[in-house]
Write a protein that holds these residues in place. Structure first.
Motif, PDB file in Angstrom:
ATOM      1  N   ASP A 116       0.796  -1.226   0.000  1.00  0.00           N
ATOM      2  CA  ASP A 116       0.000   0.000   0.000  1.00  0.00           C
ATOM      3  C   ASP A 116       0.826   1.273   0.000  1.00  0.00           C
ATOM      4  O   ASP A 116       0.329   2.328  -0.348  1.00  0.00           O
ATOM      5  CB  ASP A 116      -0.979  -0.013   1.178  1.00  0.00           C
ATOM      6  N   THR A 117       2.121   1.176   0.352  1.00  0.00           N
ATOM      7  CA  THR A 117       2.959   2.381   0.316  1.00  0.00           C
ATOM      8  C   THR A 117       3.198   2.822  -1.125  1.00  0.00           C
ATOM      9  O   THR A 117       3.398   4.000  -1.389  1.00  0.00           O
ATOM     10  CB  THR A 117       4.331   2.114   0.977  1.00  0.00           C
ATOM     11  N   VAL A 118       3.188   1.878  -2.041  1.00  0.00           N
ATOM     12  CA  VAL A 118       3.419   2.196  -3.445  1.00  0.00           C
ATOM     13  C   VAL A 118       2.081   2.328  -4.177  1.00  0.00           C
ATOM     14  O   VAL A 118       1.860   3.261  -4.937  1.00  0.00           O
ATOM     15  CB  VAL A 118       4.282   1.090  -4.110  1.00  0.00           C
ATOM     16  N   SER A 119       1.187   1.374  -3.927  1.00  0.00           N
ATOM     17  CA  SER A 119      -0.110   1.372  -4.592  1.00  0.00           C
ATOM     18  C   SER A 119      -1.122   2.031  -3.667  1.00  0.00           C
ATOM     19  O   SER A 119      -1.807   1.369  -2.897  1.00  0.00           O
ATOM     20  CB  SER A 119      -0.501  -0.075  -4.911  1.00  0.00           C
ATOM     21  N   LYS A 120      -1.170   3.383  -3.743  1.00  0.00           N
ATOM     22  CA  LYS A 120      -1.878   4.137  -2.718  1.00  0.00           C
ATOM     23  C   LYS A 120      -3.395   4.107  -2.866  1.00  0.00           C
ATOM     24  O   LYS A 120      -4.112   4.466  -1.943  1.00  0.00           O
ATOM     25  CB  LYS A 120      -1.371   5.585  -2.671  1.00  0.00           C
ATOM     26  N   THR A 121      -3.894   3.715  -4.020  1.00  0.00           N
ATOM     27  CA  THR A 121      -5.341   3.566  -4.193  1.00  0.00           C
ATOM     28  C   THR A 121      -5.735   2.093  -4.203  1.00  0.00           C
ATOM     29  O   THR A 121      -6.588   1.656  -3.449  1.00  0.00           O
ATOM     30  CB  THR A 121      -5.802   4.223  -5.514  1.00  0.00           C
ATOM     31  N   TYR A 122      -5.064   1.323  -5.062  1.00  0.00           N
ATOM     32  CA  TYR A 122      -5.458  -0.079  -5.290  1.00  0.00           C
ATOM     33  C   TYR A 122      -5.196  -0.936  -4.043  1.00  0.00           C
ATOM     34  O   TYR A 122      -6.119  -1.439  -3.410  1.00  0.00           O
ATOM     35  CB  TYR A 122      -4.669  -0.618  -6.493  1.00  0.00           C
ATOM     36  N   ASP A 123      -3.939  -1.073  -3.667  1.00  0.00           N
ATOM     37  CA  ASP A 123      -3.620  -1.918  -2.516  1.00  0.00           C
ATOM     38  C   ASP A 123      -4.162  -1.325  -1.214  1.00  0.00           C
ATOM     39  O   ASP A 123      -4.558  -2.061  -0.309  1.00  0.00           O
ATOM     40  CB  ASP A 123      -2.102  -2.154  -2.415  1.00  0.00           C
TER      41      ASP A 123
END
Ligand code: NAP
Ligand code: MG
Length: 409
Positions: free
Chosen positions: A214-221
């Motif tokens: 979630d740190t990289v994929s701030k919407t999806y993950d």
């Protein structure tokens, strides 16, 4: 000789019969290890590939509905037809994977757990307890849309709502050739996955771990993280706390590092791709596919148990030639023992639960005494005693142990 009193299984268990070598072993397991000790009512569905073909695959649908009705099912491995199987069995078409069909109807999540025995150590020395993987089986990479970009141009992601203005975002201004991929998931599917994981964690009294990037994929993950967190806080936290259990969220790379250092014992909820990769790693690190059990847990609280392996086709052709094979029935036995324990729990039948435990114990102890099928022989530490037997002799050895356990208990 003292007589072993049969246990009464109160409600029906749904039985889904299957194909090839596992069908042969399945019948032996019932004959040797179940029927002599249990009075049970089996709601039987024959998922032999020929019978699926004859019924236009209706039997698979009926079986799934029966599992939903009765709450507990146990499934033998089945052929997923491809072109070669259509030819081999003269089928009308390449019917869909029965597991896929059943999963679709029960809306379930699959959990895989290794069977541990003392004389086969996992490659990771500190794993003293089984690690269960729950894999989200919807969306992401597995339902994607991809484009091979030939040259310069602009790649965008567009969502066109039924009402309202489209939303667009730039993916990349390509200066040269490249690739683009679009993936998706739905809140409903993620929530159903979260519920299945918390249901199973609570059921098996295991901590639940979940990880994304979630740190990289701030919407999806981040959406996965939020849905798990909300569901846990609203519906599970108190139940988990009251049993001293926990829900633990971290980043996927941190989770991998921690799992490697852990002693095991947790349910690891994995996104689709993570679960695909990590379940194969765990299966091989814990020893053998034949020691891996699998259960489909539906958020509607029904359970279908099976082995993680397939129909063991290569052994079946040898069997058809009259050879005695040394095929491992452990995961099939544990599918039955787990189904019986669950049935006993739902029915309030402690003696049925005890039978399931005794069957598992007798099976483990047989391997621990050095009596095992060919696939395991090479996994036992060099200084340990081992004797390879065929499937029948292995089942007979388990039966002897089971009988003496049940007589003295
Ligand atoms: P498989 O049946 O899992 O067998 C692959 C190999 O793994 C076997 O040839 C054997 O190795 C070893 N193995 C697996 N289970 C074993 C056991 N219980 N005891 C000893 N060795 C075991 O996979 P497959 O041959 O790729 O698939 C055969 C059929 O199963 C296919 O038609 C496929 O559609 C179906 N399938 C069904 C399910 C399911 O119903 N859940 C899952 C997977 C595959 P050696 O040959 O080296 O001894
Ligand atoms: Mg895989």
């Amino acid at each position: 000789m003292k007589h072993v009193k049969k246990s009464q299984v109160k409600s029906a268990i749904v039985e889904l019969d299957g194909d090839e070598m596992t069908r042969v072993l399945w019948a032996m397991v019932k004959e040797q290890l179940l029927f002599p000790f249990l009075d049970m009512d089996l709601d039987y569905y024959d998922l032999h590939v020929k019978h699926r073909d004859e019924t236009g695959d209706q039997v698979t649908v009926d079986a799934a509905r029966a599992v939903e009705r009765h709450g507990v099912g146990v499934k033998c491995a089945t052929i997923t037809p491809n072109a070669a199987r259509v030819e081999e069995y003269k089928l009308k078409k390449e019917w869909k994977s029965p597991n896929g069909t059943i999963r679709g109807i029960l809306d379930g999540t699959v959990f895989r757990t290794p069977i541990l025995v003392k004389n086969i150590s996992p490659s990771v020395r500190n794993w003293t307890r089984p690690i269960t993987i729950g894999r989200h089986a919807y969306g992401d990479l597995y339902k994607n849309s991809e484009i091979r970009v030939d040259g310069p141009g602009r790649a965008e992601i567009v969502f066109t709502p039924d009402r309202g203005a489209p939303v667009r975002k730039l993916i990349e201004n390509f200066q040269g050739p490249g690739i683009v991929q679009g993936i998706h998931n739905t809140d409903a599917s993620i929530l159903s996955f979260a519920r299945a994981c918390f249901t199973y964690g609570l059921d098996q009294k295991m901590d639940v771990w979940f990880a994304t990037k979630d740190t990289v994929s701030k919407t999806y993950d981040t959406r996965f993280k939020e849905i798990f967190e909300q569901e846990y806080e609203q519906n599970w936290k108190e139940k988990f706390r009251s049993l001293g259990l926990n829900y633990f969220y971290t980043l996927i790379d941190d989770a991998v590092a921690r799992i490697m250092r852990s002693e095991g014992g947790m349910l690891w909820a994995c996104k689709n791709y993570d679960g695909d990769v990590m379940s194969d790693m765990l299966a091989s690190a814990f020893g053998s596919l034949a020691l891996m059990t699998s259960v489909l847990v539906s958020p509607r609280r029904c359970f279908m148990y099976e082995a993680a392996h397939g129909t063991v086709q290569r052994h079946y052709y040898k069997y058809l030639e009259g050879e005695k094979t040394s095929t491992n029935p452990m995961a099939l036995i544990f599918a039955w023992s787990s189904a019986l324990k669950k049935r006993g729990e739902l029915d309030g039948s402690p003696d049925v639960i005890r039978f399931g435990e005794a069957l598992e114990d007798a099976s483990r102890k047989t391997i621990e005494a050095g009596i095992m099928t060919g696939d395991l022989v090479k996994l036992v530490a060099p200084d340990e005693h081992r004797r390879q037997v065929d499937s029948e002799a292995f089942l007979a050895a388990i039966k002897t142990r089971l009988e003496s356990k049940l007589m003295t208990s």
